[in-house]
Structure formats: structure tokens, C-alpha cells
Scaffold this motif. Structure first.
Motif, PDB file in Angstrom:
ATOM      1  N   ILE A 155      30.407  36.009  -6.687  1.00  0.00           N
ATOM      2  CA  ILE A 155      31.511  35.290  -7.330  1.00  0.00           C
ATOM      3  C   ILE A 155      31.446  35.470  -8.843  1.00  0.00           C
ATOM      4  CG2 ILE A 155      32.494  33.015  -7.782  1.00  0.00           C
ATOM      5  CD1 ILE A 155      31.571  32.248  -4.906  1.00  0.00           C
ATOM      6  N   HIS A 156      30.242  35.397  -9.420  1.00  0.00           N
ATOM      7  CA  HIS A 156      30.075  35.601 -10.861  1.00  0.00           C
ATOM      8  C   HIS A 156      30.501  37.006 -11.272  1.00  0.00           C
ATOM      9  CE1 HIS A 156      28.360  31.962 -12.427  1.00  0.00           C
ATOM     10  NE2 HIS A 156      27.484  31.902 -11.445  1.00  0.00           N
ATOM     11  N   ALA A 157      30.298  37.981 -10.394  1.00  0.00           N
ATOM     12  CA  ALA A 157      30.644  39.366 -10.716  1.00  0.00           C
ATOM     13  C   ALA A 157      32.156  39.587 -10.744  1.00  0.00           C
ATOM     14  CB  ALA A 157      29.997  40.311  -9.708  1.00  0.00           C
ATOM     15  N   SER A 158      32.923  38.682 -10.133  1.00  0.00           N
ATOM     16  CA  SER A 158      34.383  38.804 -10.132  1.00  0.00           C
ATOM     17  C   SER A 158      34.924  38.632 -11.550  1.00  0.00           C
ATOM     18  CB  SER A 158      35.021  37.747  -9.229  1.00  0.00           C
ATOM     19  OG  SER A 158      34.582  37.901  -7.914  1.00  0.00           O
ATOM     20  N   ASP A 159      36.026  39.299 -11.834  1.00  0.00           N
ATOM     21  CA  ASP A 159      36.656  39.192 -13.153  1.00  0.00           C
ATOM     22  C   ASP A 159      37.195  37.793 -13.388  1.00  0.00           C
ATOM     23  OD1 ASP A 159      36.155  41.844 -13.633  1.00  0.00           O
ATOM     24  OD2 ASP A 159      38.108  42.507 -12.909  1.00  0.00           O
ATOM     25  N   ASN A 160      37.083  37.320 -14.611  1.00  0.00           N
ATOM     26  CA  ASN A 160      37.651  36.049 -15.064  1.00  0.00           C
ATOM     27  C   ASN A 160      37.071  34.811 -14.380  1.00  0.00           C
ATOM     28  OD1 ASN A 160      39.414  37.461 -16.796  1.00  0.00           O
ATOM     29  ND2 ASN A 160      40.850  37.737 -15.111  1.00  0.00           N
ATOM     30  N   ILE A 161      35.933  34.934 -13.752  1.00  0.00           N
ATOM     31  CA  ILE A 161      35.300  33.769 -13.141  1.00  0.00           C
ATOM     32  C   ILE A 161      34.161  33.352 -14.062  1.00  0.00           C
ATOM     33  CG2 ILE A 161      34.084  32.847 -11.139  1.00  0.00           C
ATOM     34  CD1 ILE A 161      36.901  33.691 -10.453  1.00  0.00           C
TER      35      ILE A 161
END
Length: 150
Positions: free
Chosen positions: A86-92
Motif C-alpha cells: 500500500i505504501h508503494a502505491s502512488d499518492n498514498i
């Protein structure tokens, strides 16, 4: 891509629920997409067969069959992998809280019931009128493979 198959011997099938609050500044649809992507990433990383998955605004519900090396799954490892994905997702940004439950499904006859429960969750929680209306779900694939009871 999520692959719906029948369980194999020497494996464990689990009902997975990941609860995670959407950061306040983030749009709900972006958050659900991040949860969906995390579910796909973690299942691929651990070699899980995904029978059903649905992403809701505050949780992901899935039914996985884990390979033999996960007969006693390490919950902390799975939770950490979800958080990292989830942290690796953009804008999170920072995730307030994440809670993972992996419950073994003891009898193969119960798998279809849990798959059904997963697909009808958006209806049960009031997010959609029918499972077909919910975009982040494996309902269409399950219907074509006859893995639905209702």
C-alpha cells in the motif's frame, strides 16, 4: 490478474479480511484501488490462488489457497507485506491503522460459502445494489467458473 482455480492438496485455504482506514486527504476510489493492488501483489508474492476478492472503502475481503509452505501462516509477515504494498502505491501517505485476519477454512465444502460472502459484501454493506455493480471484485470471473451459490 487474479486466477480462480480449485484448491490443491497440501495447502490451506483462508478467508482473509484486511481492514485499513482511508487517509482523510485521499479520495475513496484511489484508496480502494490501492487496497485492490496490494491484495493482488501479496497473493502473487506468496503464490496464493485467489478464489474471490472484493475491495471496499475500508477493507479487502478475499478467499485464498496458500501453498504448502504457509500451512501455518505468519500473520505479521502478511500484514507487513500488505502495508509495504500500500505504501508503494502512488499518492498514498501514512496508513493510520491496518488489521489483518486470516481464518482457515476447515472444510472444502465451505469454500463456496466464503466465496459467496466475499462477492456479496458490497451489497451487504450498502455500497452496491448487486455484486455486478461493484467494480473491484472477482464476481464476473467467479460467475463464469460457477463458484457462486446465490
Amino acid at each position: 490478474m487474479i486466477n480462480i482455480q480449485t484448491p490443491r492438496c497440501g495447502s490451506v485455504t483462508v478467508h482473509l479480511t484486511l481492514r485499513a482506514r482511508c487517509p482523510r486527504r485521499l479520495h475513496r476510489h484511489l484508496w480502494m484501488a490501492a487496497l485492490w493492488a496490494a491484495q493482488c501483489d501479496v497473493s502473487l508474492k506468496h503464490g496464493a490462488i485467489c478464489h474471490a476478492a472484493t475491495a471496499l472503502p475500508d477493507r479487502v475481503i478475499a478467499v485464498w489457497t496458500l501453498p504448502q509452505q504457509h500451512l501455518r501462516p505468519d500473520f505479521g509477515q502478511f500484514e507487513g507485506d500488505f502495508a509495504a504494498s500500500i505504501h508503494a502505491s502512488d499518492n498514498i501517505g501514512d496508513i493510520e491503522r491496518i488489521a489483518l485476519k486470516l481464518r482457515p477454512i476447515r472444510h472444502k465444502s465451505h469454500i463456496l460459502r466464503y466465496v459467496d460472502d466475499c462477492h456479496f459484501a458490497p451489497v451487504r454493506y450498502g455500497w452496491a445494489k448487486t455484486p455486478d455493480d461493484w467494480p473491484l471484485s472477482t464476481f464476473d470471473k467467479a460467475r463464469s467458473s460457477e463458484m457462486i451459490l446465490s
